[in-house]
Structures are given as structure tokens and as C-alpha cells.
Design an enzyme around this catalytic site. Sequence first.
Site, short mmCIF file in Angstrom:
data_model
loop_
_atom_site.label_atom_id
_atom_site.label_comp_id
_atom_site.label_asym_id
_atom_site.label_seq_id
_atom_site.Cartn_x
_atom_site.Cartn_y
_atom_site.Cartn_z
N THR A 57 -21.57 -36.52 -43.82
CA THR A 57 -20.20 -36.08 -43.52
C THR A 57 -19.40 -37.29 -43.06
OG1 THR A 57 -20.56 -35.66 -41.16
CG2 THR A 57 -21.24 -33.93 -42.69
N CYS A 58 -18.16 -37.03 -42.69
CA CYS A 58 -17.32 -38.13 -42.23
C CYS A 58 -17.83 -38.71 -40.91
CB CYS A 58 -15.86 -37.68 -42.08
SG CYS A 58 -15.64 -36.29 -40.96
N ASN A 59 -18.61 -37.93 -40.17
CA ASN A 59 -19.06 -38.36 -38.84
C ASN A 59 -20.52 -38.78 -38.75
OD1 ASN A 59 -16.58 -38.00 -37.59
ND2 ASN A 59 -16.95 -35.84 -37.20
N PHE A 119 -18.01 -26.43 -36.19
CA PHE A 119 -19.10 -25.74 -36.88
C PHE A 119 -19.13 -26.01 -38.39
CE2 PHE A 119 -19.08 -23.29 -32.96
CZ PHE A 119 -20.44 -23.08 -32.76
N GLU A 120 -18.32 -26.97 -38.85
CA GLU A 120 -18.33 -27.25 -40.28
C GLU A 120 -19.68 -27.79 -40.74
OE1 GLU A 120 -15.06 -29.70 -41.41
OE2 GLU A 120 -13.54 -28.30 -40.70
N GLN A 124 -22.69 -27.28 -44.26
CA GLN A 124 -23.23 -28.40 -45.04
C GLN A 124 -24.76 -28.41 -44.98
OE1 GLN A 124 -21.25 -32.11 -44.70
NE2 GLN A 124 -19.27 -31.20 -44.24
N ILE A 197 -11.86 -31.17 -46.40
CA ILE A 197 -10.97 -31.62 -45.33
C ILE A 197 -9.51 -31.50 -45.77
CG2 ILE A 197 -10.23 -33.63 -43.99
CD1 ILE A 197 -13.11 -34.46 -43.76
#
Length: 419
Positions: A57-59, A119-120, A124, A197
Site C-alpha cells: 500500500t502507500c504506507n 481499515f482500508e 487488501q 485512493i
Amino acid sequence: MERYNISKGNSFYVIGLSYKKADAEIRGHFSLDTQSKNNLLEQAKESGIESLIITSTCNRTEIYGFAQHPFQLIKLLCDNTKGTIEQFQKVAYIYKNKEAISHIFRVGSGLDSQILGDFEIISQLKTSAKVSKKQGLLNTFTERLINAVIQASKRIKTETEISSGATSVSFASVQYIFNTVEDISNKNILLFGTGKIGRNTCENLVKHTKNERITLINRTKNTAEQIAGKFNLVVKDYTNLQEEINQSDILIVATGAQRPTIDKHLIQTKKPLLILDLSIPKNVDANVEELANIKLIHLDDLSKITDKTHKKRKAHIPVAENIIEEVKKEFNDWLETRKFAPTIKALKHKLNDFKIAELDIQRKKIVGFNEEQAELISNNIIQKITNHFAHHLKDDDISTDESLELIKKVFQLETPKHV
């Protein structure tokens, strides 16, 4: 986790990196798109890995899998990204067995997210598990673990208010726009990229502003049109990107490209332009900051914004942690049963052999021997005996390992190393 009869000679590992120690640029080096994930899974199968799940993910980028040594998983990651082993070692974390289980619970429950309560990540994890299962890379342990994490996540979401307020990068970006841009309803906003996003950002923009001057552009126009149709927004062709940028006051970039798609050469306007890059890897080249009229904000900058609901959410952490411990205990109880499952199975086979031999003797001795009734009674006795042993082995006050050895010795059992 050999002693749990899960995987012979292997341990369960989490290897990865996140926003906590790796900045956006480094996270970009280890980012995995769909094709890279598929390549990694194929390489894992060829390497003899039995179970593996990937999240990117982005993080964060993480691999959950069984290996004899974590370097096997690290090599898979580095072979399929731009990242190097040296870079990984500087910012990475490695968790093993129980620590790895605890980590995935915290990640899936939003407690380890950059924005607390996001909670995204759980959706995933679900998707990643399905992909791994399709590839034959999801063993019983990992599937059961993911289902337990999903259960904990659902309970936390419904039983606490930890997810109230801003729970995503997309919301935080809209919040930033509100806090820094005046007369937002009359600004020209261009959203480039309509992935998850991008879609969420679009929805938040429509919900929280009265702006009717939002334009969408995506490389695949049909995708943008489907999103725009829900909100009655304008869609332009990808070929119109430069023209639309130059007419915009705010540019939000949320594409899934692996290299920058926006640079200073695309920007001809002299009026102030706010650019929000919500992509990992970064999709806006740093050279745009050479232009005096440009203000570039990346998602790492957004995470520094003080969320007004953050303190309220933090108050729910203890309840969330209690829920995790409850669900994790259920999972660990199941894991304990895996330790003695082969012994109980072997005991049942041994008792069944006794039964067959004894019934054969009685069949010859007794005239009119009732086969059906004898079979039923014998099977019930065997079940009661094995249940009694299983109950004993679950008792926290006894040494399971010692009891297992005693049962094996008394009944002369041979059990497989793993199942």
C-alpha cells in the site's frame, strides 16, 4: 512452526517496511504493482515456498510467509522491486512466529496504520489472501490466521469508535484542502487517477464541498466515466492532461504508475497551483518545486496534519486491543490443538485396530453376533476415549509435550512430523 505440525522445518515470518521508518521515496522503491506481485508469487512457488501473502500500500509493503530463514522472503521482495537489500536492512522489520501473528493482527485492525483506525488495509489483506489461494500459496495456518484477523477487524469497527472521523489518506487530503485553500467551491480541481485512493478522494470532495468544477482524467477513460457518472462530474481525455493542469487551481494525483507522470514541463500556467501527490511510488517529479507558483504536498506531509478526532480514537485503543487478544487467543487455542492432532489421530487408528481385532475374535465365538450393534458401541467408546485425551491435552495446567510423549509411549504410536 514445526512443533505445531504446521510446516516442517519452517517458521512463520513477517518481513516488511512502513511509514514508521521508511520515507515515501524508499517505500516507492519497494512498492509492488499487480504484475510484480504475480511475478513474486510465481518465484515463491518455484523456490518451494508453501504459503505466502503480499501487501503493498502507500504506507507499507509486507510479506507474510513460511521460510527456513527470513532472507528467503527478503530476496523475493528485492528481486521484484527497485529496492536493495542494503536499503531494506536500514528501515525494515522482521517478526517471527508469535510476534508475526501479533503484528498482522495490529495491521489488519488499523492499530498500526499511519492514520489510526484506517481499515482500508483489511480489504487488501482479503484480496491478497484470495490471490495467494488461487496460486496454491495459502496453507491452513495462514488462511485461518487471515480469517481471525478479519474477525477482529470487524469487531473493532462495530464495537468501538476508533474509525470515526478521518480514516484515510483521501479524507486527509480533502481536510488539507479545506484548511489551506480559500473559496474552495469556486476552484478548478483536477483529479488525475481513479484507483481506490482517487475514487475515495473524489467522493470526499463531492461530499464535503459544493464545488461543481471537478474534472477527472484517467488513462482508461471508461473507468473515469464510471466514477464521474455517480457524481455528475466532467471527464476529459488523457490527451487533455496538460491543458487541464494549466486551467486548474488544485491538482490531485492518485495514479498507480511506477514512475512520475507529472513534471515541471507539463505545467505552463503562472497562477498558483496546489499539487497533492497521493501515490506510492511518487507520481509527481520533485522538479515541479522549481516553479515558484507550485506548492507540492505528498501523503507523508498529510500524515503530519493533526487530526481533531485522533485523541478520541486513541481512547478506544485499549478496547480494540482487548478484542484482538480475545480473537488471538481463539486462534492460538486452535494452534495448540494442531500440536497434538497427529497424536490423537494416531491414537484413534490404534484403538480402531484393537476394535477390528477384538470384533474378529468375538465374531467367531458368538453365534448370531450382532455386527452392526458391536460396531456402533465400539466406535462410541473410541470417540469417548480420544475426546478424553484431547480434553486432557487442552488443559493449561499440564505439560502438553510430556503428555504427548507418554501417550505415544503407552500406546506405541508412530506419528508423522507434520500434517
